[in-house]
Design a protein around this motif. Structure first.
Motif, PDB file in Angstrom:
ATOM      1  N   THR A  39     -16.281   8.051  13.107  1.00  0.00           N
ATOM      2  CA  THR A  39     -16.265   9.205  12.203  1.00  0.00           C
ATOM      3  C   THR A  39     -15.650  10.454  12.832  1.00  0.00           C
ATOM      4  O   THR A  39     -15.307  11.383  12.115  1.00  0.00           O
ATOM      5  CB  THR A  39     -17.686   9.525  11.727  1.00  0.00           C
ATOM      6  OG1 THR A  39     -18.512   9.757  12.876  1.00  0.00           O
ATOM      7  CG2 THR A  39     -18.264   8.387  10.907  1.00  0.00           C
ATOM      8  N   GLY A  40     -15.508  10.483  14.134  1.00  0.00           N
ATOM      9  CA  GLY A  40     -14.988  11.673  14.802  1.00  0.00           C
ATOM     10  C   GLY A  40     -13.478  11.766  14.831  1.00  0.00           C
ATOM     11  O   GLY A  40     -12.930  12.770  15.264  1.00  0.00           O
ATOM     12  N   SER A  41     -12.784  10.742  14.350  1.00  0.00           N
ATOM     13  CA  SER A  41     -11.331  10.750  14.400  1.00  0.00           C
ATOM     14  C   SER A  41     -10.773  11.803  13.450  1.00  0.00           C
ATOM     15  O   SER A  41     -11.223  11.944  12.316  1.00  0.00           O
ATOM     16  CB  SER A  41     -10.776   9.380  14.015  1.00  0.00           C
ATOM     17  OG  SER A  41      -9.362   9.422  13.995  1.00  0.00           O
ATOM     18  N   ASN A  42      -9.780  12.534  13.939  1.00  0.00           N
ATOM     19  CA  ASN A  42      -9.146  13.538  13.081  1.00  0.00           C
ATOM     20  C   ASN A  42      -7.698  13.180  12.756  1.00  0.00           C
ATOM     21  O   ASN A  42      -6.915  14.030  12.381  1.00  0.00           O
ATOM     22  CB  ASN A  42      -9.240  14.930  13.721  1.00  0.00           C
ATOM     23  CG  ASN A  42      -8.739  14.950  15.153  1.00  0.00           C
ATOM     24  OD1 ASN A  42      -8.163  13.975  15.626  1.00  0.00           O
ATOM     25  ND2 ASN A  42      -8.959  16.054  15.841  1.00  0.00           N
ATOM     26  N   ARG A  79      -4.815  11.444  10.398  1.00  0.00           N
ATOM     27  CA  ARG A  79      -4.657  11.311   8.949  1.00  0.00           C
ATOM     28  C   ARG A  79      -5.052   9.903   8.504  1.00  0.00           C
ATOM     29  O   ARG A  79      -4.845   8.928   9.233  1.00  0.00           O
ATOM     30  CB  ARG A  79      -3.211  11.590   8.544  1.00  0.00           C
ATOM     31  CG  ARG A  79      -2.833  13.046   8.754  1.00  0.00           C
ATOM     32  CD  ARG A  79      -1.392  13.342   8.452  1.00  0.00           C
ATOM     33  NE  ARG A  79      -1.008  12.808   7.149  1.00  0.00           N
ATOM     34  CZ  ARG A  79       0.237  12.508   6.836  1.00  0.00           C
ATOM     35  NH1 ARG A  79       1.204  12.668   7.704  1.00  0.00           N
ATOM     36  NH2 ARG A  79       0.521  12.032   5.644  1.00  0.00           N
ATOM     37  N   THR A 128      -9.474  10.339  18.605  1.00  0.00           N
ATOM     38  CA  THR A 128      -9.610  11.748  18.286  1.00  0.00           C
ATOM     39  C   THR A 128      -8.499  12.500  18.999  1.00  0.00           C
ATOM     40  O   THR A 128      -8.357  12.401  20.216  1.00  0.00           O
ATOM     41  CB  THR A 128     -10.980  12.278  18.745  1.00  0.00           C
ATOM     42  OG1 THR A 128     -11.995  11.487  18.127  1.00  0.00           O
ATOM     43  CG2 THR A 128     -11.173  13.719  18.370  1.00  0.00           C
ATOM     44  N   LYS A 129      -7.715  13.211  18.227  1.00  0.00           N
ATOM     45  CA  LYS A 129      -6.652  14.028  18.804  1.00  0.00           C
ATOM     46  C   LYS A 129      -7.283  15.212  19.521  1.00  0.00           C
ATOM     47  O   LYS A 129      -8.245  15.795  19.050  1.00  0.00           O
ATOM     48  CB  LYS A 129      -5.757  14.598  17.706  1.00  0.00           C
ATOM     49  CG  LYS A 129      -4.702  13.694  17.195  1.00  0.00           C
ATOM     50  CD  LYS A 129      -3.762  14.551  16.366  1.00  0.00           C
ATOM     51  CE  LYS A 129      -3.079  13.799  15.296  1.00  0.00           C
ATOM     52  NZ  LYS A 129      -2.252  14.679  14.457  1.00  0.00           N
TER      53      LYS A 129
END
Length: 166
Positions: free
Chosen positions: A90-93, A95, A155-156
């Motif tokens: 869920t922490g991935s930012n 697209r 996560t970027k």
């Protein structure tokens, strides 16, 4: 919906807290459910939808196990992506489109790895097929988890530049 799924999964986590981190437990729970559903749909499709017979789609003829595989994949692919994106990582930012393309690449690579390792273990090393499948599953699941964590849903790092008010 994802909050309900998280509450159900997280309810059982205290029993496993000492042996694995929460994200790994969520991955195992979601992956286990998705795999069980995939096998169930494969079984129903193979035996009752396609009646263990060749499936004809226009001029294309599919063996019943291939047709059942495709039917199960039609359900397990989007569900697996949903679980990975909204429950496990869920922490991935990144697209959503980027995640989806990467997830598809991972799934295709996993299919190829399954085939390759089964061929090596059964044909080359003469292992019993069930043992070969177990070893293959351990390898592919480990590869899949690490790839999803560090590539598909990474996560970027967002760099913030501060302007000095001098």
């Amino acid at each position: 919906m994802n909050k309900l799924i998280l509450r159900i999964i997280d309810f059982f986590y205290p029993m496993f807290r000492k042996i694995m981190p929460l994200q790994t437990f969520r991955y195992a729970a979601c992956g286990g459910f998705n795999t069980a559903m995939d096998i169930f749909i494969f079984f129903i499709s193979f035996h009752y939808l396609y009646h263990e017979e060749v499936v004809h789609i226009g001029s294309l003829a599919l063996k019943p196990h291939n047709a059942a595989f495709m039917t199960a994949f039609f359900f397990s692919f989007p569900l697996g992506f949903y679980f990975s994106r909204y429950v496990v990582f869920t922490g991935s930012n990144l697209r959503g489109r980027t995640q989806l393309v990467r997830y598809l690449m991972l799934v295709l690579a996993s299919i190829a790895l399954n085939y390759m390792f089964l061929e090596i273990f059964v044909v080359q090393l003469h292992l019993y097929p069930t043992v070969a499948k177990l070893l293959t599953t351990v390898i592919v699941v480990t590869f899949s988890y690490l790839t999803q964590k560090h590539f598909t849903f990474k996560t970027k790092v967002i760099k913030i530049h501060r302007v000095n008010p001098d």
